[in-house]
Motif scaffolding. Sequence first.
Motif, PDB file in Angstrom:
ATOM      1  N   LYS A  64      23.639 103.003  -9.322  1.00 59.14           N
ATOM      2  CA  LYS A  64      22.397 102.852 -10.069  1.00 59.14           C
ATOM      3  C   LYS A  64      21.109 103.096  -9.131  1.00 59.14           C
ATOM      4  O   LYS A  64      20.170 103.796  -9.496  1.00 59.14           O
ATOM      5  CB  LYS A  64      22.059 101.593 -10.758  1.00 59.14           C
ATOM      6  N   ALA A 107      18.076 106.077  -9.769  1.00 59.09           N
ATOM      7  CA  ALA A 107      16.920 105.366  -9.673  1.00 59.09           C
ATOM      8  C   ALA A 107      15.943 106.262  -8.760  1.00 59.09           C
ATOM      9  O   ALA A 107      14.871 106.557  -9.102  1.00 59.09           O
ATOM     10  CB  ALA A 107      16.495 104.035  -9.500  1.00 59.09           C
ATOM     11  N   ASP A 117      11.797  98.388  -9.566  1.00 56.36           N
ATOM     12  CA  ASP A 117      13.238  98.180  -9.039  1.00 56.36           C
ATOM     13  C   ASP A 117      13.323  96.476  -9.029  1.00 56.36           C
ATOM     14  O   ASP A 117      12.593  95.969  -7.878  1.00 56.36           O
ATOM     15  CB  ASP A 117      13.365  98.670  -7.646  1.00 56.36           C
ATOM     16  N   ASP A 158      14.527  99.391 -13.582  1.00 59.32           N
ATOM     17  CA  ASP A 158      15.658  99.422 -12.889  1.00 59.32           C
ATOM     18  C   ASP A 158      16.130  98.014 -13.063  1.00 59.32           C
ATOM     19  O   ASP A 158      15.772  97.278 -12.182  1.00 59.32           O
ATOM     20  CB  ASP A 158      15.650 100.038 -11.484  1.00 59.32           C
TER      21      ASP A 158
END
Length: 201
Positions: free
Chosen positions: A18, A22, A34, A113
Amino acid sequence: MTPPRIVVGLTGSIGMGKSTVAAMFADLGVPVFDADAVVHALQGPGGRIVPAIEAAFPGTTGASGVDRPTLSAAVLNDDAAMRRLEAIVHPAVGEERARFFADRIDAPIVVLDIPLLFETGGDGRVDKVVVVSASSDVQRARVLARAGMSAAKFESILARQMPDAQKRARADFVIATDVPLEQTRSAVARVVACLAPREGR
């Protein structure tokens, strides 16, 4: 406060890649919030939730902020302890997310995220969901290569996460990371291109 026009929830189980995806969104100029990085800052030296965590879990913090392995050991496999921790962390992250939105009010697309997007009901607060996925063998190899990780800890973390197949079934877009990097990068670009035409609406 009006959020940006399209809010994308980016998620995926541990070891799925991930963070790599991102970064690819960010490389294309899409602002990325994030959640993990925010939590690290909140729990780091001088972090504003460190005192509350120390009060709830004595001995888990120090001059460098939260001692993550010690805190992890204190809440792992203890649902009540995990809920106490979440009651401290989640509101603080929500405040930081609100600031992120306020600073990027004109952005046509933003990415949140969030590792536990589905598990925390966060999918109901985004317009589109992108799930990052890889085969279970690749996932396991990646995670077990991390410092301080054990098979038992990996299984415990997995038990708290929605199975990958369920996440993929609920996604608007699925991006694979067990393929060549450029293939993953192209998939990210296609998602951005798919969402961008709504920019003027």
